[in-house]
Design an enzyme around this catalytic site. Structure first.
Site, short mmCIF file in Angstrom:
data_model
loop_
_atom_site.label_atom_id
_atom_site.label_comp_id
_atom_site.label_asym_id
_atom_site.label_seq_id
_atom_site.Cartn_x
_atom_site.Cartn_y
_atom_site.Cartn_z
N ASP A 1 0.86 -1.17 0.00
CA ASP A 1 0.00 0.00 0.00
C ASP A 1 0.90 1.23 0.00
O ASP A 1 1.65 1.45 0.96
CB ASP A 1 -0.92 0.00 1.22
CG ASP A 1 -1.81 1.24 1.26
OD1 ASP A 1 -2.66 1.39 0.37
OD2 ASP A 1 -1.63 2.06 2.19
N GLU B 1 -1.46 -1.65 -5.58
CA GLU B 1 -2.68 -0.97 -6.02
C GLU B 1 -2.37 -0.07 -7.22
O GLU B 1 -1.34 0.61 -7.25
CB GLU B 1 -3.26 -0.15 -4.88
CG GLU B 1 -4.61 0.47 -5.20
CD GLU B 1 -5.17 1.23 -4.03
OE1 GLU B 1 -6.32 1.72 -4.13
OE2 GLU B 1 -4.48 1.34 -3.00
N CYS C 1 -12.60 -5.07 6.14
CA CYS C 1 -11.95 -5.79 7.24
C CYS C 1 -11.21 -7.00 6.69
O CYS C 1 -11.80 -7.85 6.02
CB CYS C 1 -12.99 -6.22 8.27
SG CYS C 1 -12.28 -7.17 9.64
N CYS D 1 -12.74 -10.45 8.70
CA CYS D 1 -14.05 -11.02 8.42
C CYS D 1 -14.61 -10.62 7.06
O CYS D 1 -15.61 -11.19 6.61
CB CYS D 1 -15.05 -10.64 9.51
SG CYS D 1 -15.40 -8.86 9.58
N CYS E 1 -13.37 -3.09 13.83
CA CYS E 1 -14.47 -3.76 13.12
C CYS E 1 -15.47 -4.33 14.14
O CYS E 1 -15.08 -4.66 15.27
CB CYS E 1 -13.89 -4.88 12.25
SG CYS E 1 -15.13 -5.77 11.28
N CYS F 1 -16.49 -7.15 14.31
CA CYS F 1 -16.06 -8.50 14.71
C CYS F 1 -15.03 -8.47 15.83
O CYS F 1 -14.66 -9.53 16.36
CB CYS F 1 -15.50 -9.25 13.51
SG CYS F 1 -13.92 -8.60 12.89
N ASP G 1 -3.41 1.44 7.04
CA ASP G 1 -2.49 1.14 5.96
C ASP G 1 -2.13 -0.35 5.92
O ASP G 1 -2.06 -0.95 4.84
CB ASP G 1 -1.22 1.99 6.09
CG ASP G 1 -1.52 3.48 5.97
OD1 ASP G 1 -2.49 3.82 5.27
OD2 ASP G 1 -0.80 4.28 6.59
#
Length: 383
Positions: A192, A276, A328, A331, A347, A349, A356
């Site tokens: 990233d 990316e 996430c 999950c 999250c 979860c 990042d």
């Protein structure tokens, strides 16, 4: 695959004059060919073919008093200048007809003697050689000293002599090499790219952003102010202009060195690399333009791509619209609206994510999924 190897040249005073003549003759032939085709188009005449253009701009022009000095340089230099013009026209036609992908290509423009970069190319027909003493022998120029930082892996097919804005000379050799696979490794990585940290890897490592332009900004501003105080066209103005160009060249060299070292380390340590596909051109239109250009993401990703092909690694770009930061990695639940000021989030979860690092993990997962799909894996996940 073809690679370029660049080496610094140190021509003598007479050789610099000979190179200046070569730059000027190549520029004149290019501009004459461009002018001939533009005038023919305005007059409604047929498109001048490559062979006819070479005959009129080089062969016949040498026999006239106005262009007799074209014979002072190697004929290969003039032919390669016309080859560049023909390539520019083919790319332009392919772009406007839709055969060429990517951004639109503009039509060829005239070359100026005031351009920051001057270059001439010698092919094997010019019979350039590397002497036993390590000098580069160029036709009608002589034996030019070269600083060899490494050995060429094979015989070069062509060499381009370049003079940059700082007045430095370089020899760029085109060499055909075979793939050199590195030993297999089990690790894969997603990257990233950012501004706070230049690169965040999926294994949690963070590479700091060197911010080379920001660090050199004071020195660059001082050199720019000194240039603005000089009378344009004077010797002091030319000297101050070279000082400013050398300062910029030093920053660009440091950025290139940083990208080379980091990309080489990542390619050696990982079997697959996923990045990316950022829209750098769009980000360069924002208020972060200077920082985006200073980071040099495109240069770094291009190095990763060609080094992966050379050393037998896997490289892929992930769609820029993939929500890597807001998904996430534990999950798979997407988060809601998340401004850039939020650097960590939790999250439902229960997983706590660094923004990042989470994005790098999701980029790695998306790259693996695309790789499985390309190899015949299932496209849709199981219910």
């Amino acid at each position: 695959m073809q690679l370029r190897y660049n080496f610094r040249l140190y021509p003598a005073a007479g050789q610099r004059q000979a190179l200046a003549r070569a730059f000027g003759c190549a520029r004149t032939v290019f501009n004459d060919g461009l002018r001939l085709r533009q005038e023919g188009r305005e007059q409604g005449l047929p498109y001048v073919s490559d062979g006819d253009l070479s005959k009129r701009v080089i062969t016949q022009a040498k026999q006239t008093p106005e262009r007799a000095w074209l014979g002072e340089v190697s004929a290969v230099v003039l032919q390669q200048a016309l080859a560049d013009l023909n390539t520019a026209y083919r790319n332009f036609f392919a772009s406007i007809t839709g055969r060429r992908k990517g951004p639109e290509v503009a039509p060829p423009r005239y070359r100026s003697r005031k351009d920051n970069r001057q270059a001439v190319r010698f092919t094997r027909n010019a019979r350039f050689t590397v002497t036993a003493g390590g000098k580069l022998r160029l036709p009608k120029i002589g034996d030019v000293p070269v600083r060899w930082s490494r050995e060429l892996p094979a015989g070069p097919s062509s060499v381009t002599v370049i003079k940059d804005a700082a007045g430095r000379y370089f020899a760029s050799f085109v060499v055909e090499i075979c793939q050199e696979p590195l030993p297999q490794t089990a690790s894969e990585v997603g990257i990233d790219l950012g501004l706070t940290h230049f690169a965040v890897l999926s294994d949690g490592r963070k590479v700091g952003n060197p911010r080379l332009l920001r660090r050199a900004e004071r020195r660059l501003n001082k050199a720019q102010q000194a240039l603005s105080r000089k009378q344009k066209g004077s010797n002091n103005w030319a000297r101050a202009k070279r000082v400013l160009a050398r300062a910029h060249a030093k920053t660009a060299d440091a950025r290139r060195d940083f990208a080379h070292k980091l990309s080489t380390q990542i390619i050696r340590d990982n079997q697959a690399v996923y990045v990316e596909d950022l829209c750098v051109k769009g980000l360069a239109r924002t208020r972060l333009a200077k920082s985006v250009h200073d980071a040099g993401w495109s240069q770094f990703v291009a190095m990763l791509e060609y080094k992966a092909g050379r050393y037998g690694r896997t490289f892929a770009r992930i769609d820029r619209f993939f929500p890597s930061s807001k998904l996430c990695s534990a999950c798979g639940l997407p988060a809601g609206t998340m401004p850039l000021s939020v650097r960590s989030w939790t999250c439902p979860c229960g997983a706590v994510h660094d923004r990042d690092v989470n994005a790098a993990i999701n980029i790695l997962a998306a790259g693996r999924a695309e790789r499985l799909n390309a190899c015949g894996g299932t496209v849709r996940p199981a219910a």
